[in-house]
Design a protein around this motif. Structure first.
Motif, mmCIF file in Angstrom:
data_model
loop_
_atom_site.group_PDB
_atom_site.id
_atom_site.type_symbol
_atom_site.label_atom_id
_atom_site.label_comp_id
_atom_site.label_asym_id
_atom_site.label_seq_id
_atom_site.Cartn_x
_atom_site.Cartn_y
_atom_site.Cartn_z
ATOM 1 N N SER A 280 14.405 13.372 9.541
ATOM 2 C CA SER A 280 14.217 11.976 9.925
ATOM 3 C C SER A 280 15.575 11.312 10.111
ATOM 4 C CB SER A 280 13.408 11.244 8.851
ATOM 5 O OG SER A 280 13.075 9.945 9.285
ATOM 6 N N LEU A 281 15.880 10.950 11.384
ATOM 7 C CA LEU A 281 17.164 10.353 11.735
ATOM 8 C C LEU A 281 17.035 8.898 12.177
ATOM 9 C CD1 LEU A 281 17.346 13.528 12.417
ATOM 10 C CD2 LEU A 281 19.164 12.878 13.988
ATOM 11 N N GLY A 282 15.842 8.494 12.575
ATOM 12 C CA GLY A 282 15.691 7.277 13.347
ATOM 13 C C GLY A 282 15.710 5.966 12.582
ATOM 14 N N PHE A 283 15.569 6.000 11.269
ATOM 15 C CA PHE A 283 15.456 4.742 10.529
ATOM 16 C C PHE A 283 16.839 4.191 10.183
ATOM 17 C CE2 PHE A 283 11.289 6.561 10.083
ATOM 18 C CZ PHE A 283 10.439 5.460 10.101
ATOM 19 N N GLY A 284 17.388 3.397 11.107
ATOM 20 C CA GLY A 284 18.679 2.767 10.869
ATOM 21 C C GLY A 284 18.557 1.437 10.156
ATOM 22 N N ASP A 285 17.320 0.973 9.975
ATOM 23 C CA ASP A 285 17.063 -0.265 9.246
ATOM 24 C C ASP A 285 15.679 -0.165 8.620
ATOM 25 O OD1 ASP A 285 15.592 -0.387 11.601
ATOM 26 O OD2 ASP A 285 15.704 -2.570 11.712
ATOM 27 N N PRO A 286 15.365 -1.008 7.624
ATOM 28 C CA PRO A 286 14.029 -0.963 7.015
ATOM 29 C C PRO A 286 12.971 -1.279 8.064
ATOM 30 C CG PRO A 286 15.560 -2.229 5.661
ATOM 31 C CD PRO A 286 16.242 -2.005 6.964
ATOM 32 N N ASN A 287 11.992 -0.385 8.236
ATOM 33 C CA ASN A 287 11.013 -0.590 9.303
ATOM 34 C C ASN A 287 9.628 -0.088 8.904
ATOM 35 O OD1 ASN A 287 10.156 -1.447 11.857
ATOM 36 N ND2 ASN A 287 10.549 0.540 12.784
ATOM 37 N N GLY A 288 9.235 -0.367 7.676
ATOM 38 C CA GLY A 288 7.875 -0.026 7.269
ATOM 39 C C GLY A 288 7.783 1.265 6.489
ATOM 40 N N THR A 289 6.577 1.570 6.046
ATOM 41 C CA THR A 289 6.325 2.748 5.234
ATOM 42 C C THR A 289 5.227 3.594 5.868
ATOM 43 O OG1 THR A 289 4.708 1.539 3.885
ATOM 44 C CG2 THR A 289 6.988 1.549 3.116
ATOM 45 N N VAL A 290 5.076 4.797 5.343
ATOM 46 C CA VAL A 290 4.072 5.709 5.856
ATOM 47 C C VAL A 290 3.377 6.379 4.678
ATOM 48 C CG1 VAL A 290 5.724 7.611 6.062
ATOM 49 C CG2 VAL A 290 3.629 7.634 7.434
ATOM 50 N N THR A 291 2.088 6.634 4.813
ATOM 51 C CA THR A 291 1.337 7.339 3.778
ATOM 52 C C THR A 291 1.312 8.831 4.103
ATOM 53 O OG1 THR A 291 -0.063 5.417 3.346
ATOM 54 C CG2 THR A 291 -0.882 7.563 2.619
ATOM 55 N N ILE A 292 1.710 9.641 3.136
ATOM 56 C CA ILE A 292 1.762 11.087 3.321
ATOM 57 C C ILE A 292 0.826 11.751 2.310
ATOM 58 C CG2 ILE A 292 3.241 13.140 3.158
ATOM 59 C CD1 ILE A 292 5.581 11.393 4.009
ATOM 60 N N ASP A 293 0.055 12.680 2.773
ATOM 61 C CA ASP A 293 -0.779 13.469 1.870
ATOM 62 C C ASP A 293 0.127 14.516 1.219
ATOM 63 O OD1 ASP A 293 -2.479 15.526 0.784
ATOM 64 O OD2 ASP A 293 -4.126 14.661 1.951
ATOM 65 N N CYS A 294 0.508 14.261 -0.018
ATOM 66 C CA CYS A 294 1.507 15.111 -0.676
ATOM 67 C C CYS A 294 1.060 16.570 -0.798
ATOM 68 C CB CYS A 294 1.838 14.556 -2.064
ATOM 69 S SG CYS A 294 2.622 12.933 -2.015
ATOM 70 N N TYR A 295 -0.238 16.789 -0.928
ATOM 71 C CA TYR A 295 -0.737 18.163 -1.057
ATOM 72 C C TYR A 295 -0.756 18.862 0.298
ATOM 73 C CZ TYR A 295 -3.770 22.161 -1.904
ATOM 74 O OH TYR A 295 -4.280 23.429 -1.961
ATOM 75 N N TYR A 296 -1.498 18.296 1.270
ATOM 76 C CA TYR A 296 -1.686 18.963 2.561
ATOM 77 C C TYR A 296 -0.437 18.896 3.449
ATOM 78 C CZ TYR A 296 -6.678 19.526 1.650
ATOM 79 O OH TYR A 296 -7.891 19.900 1.123
ATOM 80 N N ASP A 297 0.270 17.778 3.403
ATOM 81 C CA ASP A 297 1.394 17.596 4.316
ATOM 82 C C ASP A 297 2.709 18.159 3.796
ATOM 83 O OD1 ASP A 297 -0.274 16.293 6.080
ATOM 84 O OD2 ASP A 297 0.296 14.283 5.436
ATOM 85 N N ILE A 298 2.867 18.203 2.478
ATOM 86 C CA ILE A 298 4.163 18.610 1.915
ATOM 87 C C ILE A 298 4.050 19.903 1.100
ATOM 88 C CG2 ILE A 298 6.120 17.913 0.494
ATOM 89 C CD1 ILE A 298 5.873 16.212 2.958
ATOM 90 N N THR A 299 3.383 19.818 -0.046
ATOM 91 C CA THR A 299 3.376 20.955 -0.979
ATOM 92 C C THR A 299 2.683 22.181 -0.406
ATOM 93 O OG1 THR A 299 3.309 19.351 -2.793
ATOM 94 C CG2 THR A 299 2.842 21.649 -3.328
ATOM 95 N N ARG A 300 1.475 22.012 0.086
ATOM 96 C CA ARG A 300 0.724 23.168 0.584
ATOM 97 C C ARG A 300 1.413 23.808 1.775
ATOM 98 N NH1 ARG A 300 -0.661 27.031 2.093
ATOM 99 N NH2 ARG A 300 -2.719 28.019 2.321
ATOM 100 N N LYS A 301 2.111 23.033 2.542
ATOM 101 C CA LYS A 301 2.833 23.568 3.702
ATOM 102 C C LYS A 301 4.225 24.077 3.346
ATOM 103 C CE LYS A 301 2.532 21.460 7.694
ATOM 104 N NZ LYS A 301 2.482 20.453 8.786
#
Length: 362
Positions: A280-301
């Motif tokens: 992730s390179l694009g966030f040069g300023d505060p611009n909101g948040t995102v919800t991530i499924d920690c199991y399916y999107d991060i850990t399991r992968k």
């Protein structure tokens, strides 16, 4: 002698042309005559008041190429070459302390807590005033890292190497694709164009770009993207189907977010294969948040999600050399040139993405 500069005095208000007294540099500083100043997307964020580092009044502009006008003390570039009046140079936009934990132990100067940036985190209400590139001249402090340019190149072609190029180089210096990999780039702006060439350099076979501006997507093809997907003409499901078909159902090996919007992150993570990487390179300023499924999107992968914050001198070196070896391509990236007095219009055009890369010619 006077020097003109465009000053941001109030957020969301037109920049004001001001004159500053121009004196010979002292305290080991370098006086540089600006040949070209890049108008970066970050400048538009600062203009709107979205960057917490900004200090008003200030002279915007952290992308600069110029010629040495006057020297105080002894100056050498990163190769050890002595600088002389008339030399064409580009410089590291960030200045670090060189002695803190991040600079010395971790060798990550871009995380230096005392790091400051020309045209971003310094005002113009104290001498020598000229610390941004939206100006005819700029004073560089003694510990600024400088690269002397001996190749024959138009300054405006090189200017983006100091920010967009260097930040992208930082990304590929952190995680790079293997030969034959598929790389997804979200965002067809200057960072995305650099990412295409870096991906090619590292041996990527498929380079996919998602964007919403036709002109920019066409330029991505010229830079070497194998597939471009217009997000205004395709749905999330259609883009996913296309990418899964290309990757035989696995997903991309490496995805690069160069948009700075949460929706890009939400989409991009799901397009990365198991064991893949998301930068992730694009966030040069505060611009909101995102919800991530920690199991399916991060850990399991077993996904690696890596943030990339600014850059250091190594990355400027990498980006500058990429440009010097691809001059004609990067010349195409400069779609708009403006006079110094037209800086506000240049910011507006960059904000609404009616240009790929804009440059001020003082």
């Amino acid at each position: 002698m006077k020097a003109r500069a465009m000053v941001l005095e109030e957020f969301n208000k037109p920049l004001v042309m001001r004159e500053f007294e121009l004196k010979l540099p002292k305290d080991g500083e370098l006086l540089v005559k600006i040949e070209a100043a890049g108008v970066c997307g970050s400048d538009a964020h600062i203009f709107k008041g979205n960057d917490p580092r900004a200090k008003l009044p200030m002279i915007l502009g952290h992308e600069g190429v110029g010629r040495v006008e006057a020297i105080s003390g002894n100056w050498e570039d990163i190769y050890g070459y002595e600088l002389k009046e008339g030399d064409l140079i580009i410089w590291d936009r960030g200045v670090t302390c060189g002695k803190c934990y991040y600079c010395t132990v971790k060798k990550e100067p871009y995380l230096c807590q005392d790091r400051w940036t020309y045209g971003i985190s310094v005002g113009c209400n104290q001498p020598p005033y000229l610390r941004g590139c939206y100006s005819e001249y700029i004073y560089l402090v003694q510990n600024t890292k400088v690269l002397k340019i001996e190749s024959n190149i138009e300054p405006e072609v090189l200017v983006s190497a100091s920010c967009s190029g260097a930040t992208c180089a930082h990304a590929f210096d952190t995680i790079s694709p293997d030969i034959g990999d598929t790389v997804l780039i979200q965002g067809p702006g200057p960072i995305g164009l650099y990412a295409i060439l870096f991906a090619k350099k590292y041996g990527a076979q498929n380079i996919i770009v998602i964007g919403g501006t036709k002109e920019r997507l066409n330029m991505c093809k010229e830079f070497g993207a194998t597939i471009v997907l217009d997000r205004n003409l395709t749905t999330l499901e259609q883009r996913k189907e296309i990418i899964m078909d290309i990757t035989k159902g696995k997903g991309v090996d490496l995805a690069i977010e160069a948009v700075g919007h949460p929706s890009a992150v939400s989409e991009g993570i799901k397009l990365v294969r198991n064991g893949g990487n998301y930068l992730s390179l694009g966030f040069g300023d505060p611009n909101g948040t995102v919800t991530i499924d920690c199991y399916y999107d991060i850990t399991r992968k077993n996904l690696r999600y890596q943030g990339i914050w600014v850059s250091d001198t190594k990355h400027l070196y990498m980006a500058a050399n990429l440009v010097l070896n691809n001059k004609e391509l990067f010349k195409k990236m400069i779609t708009n040139k403006y006079k110094l007095s037209e800086a506000t219009q240049a910011l507006m055009d960059m904000a609404n993405r009616s240009t790929v890369k804009s440059v001020l010619i003082p």
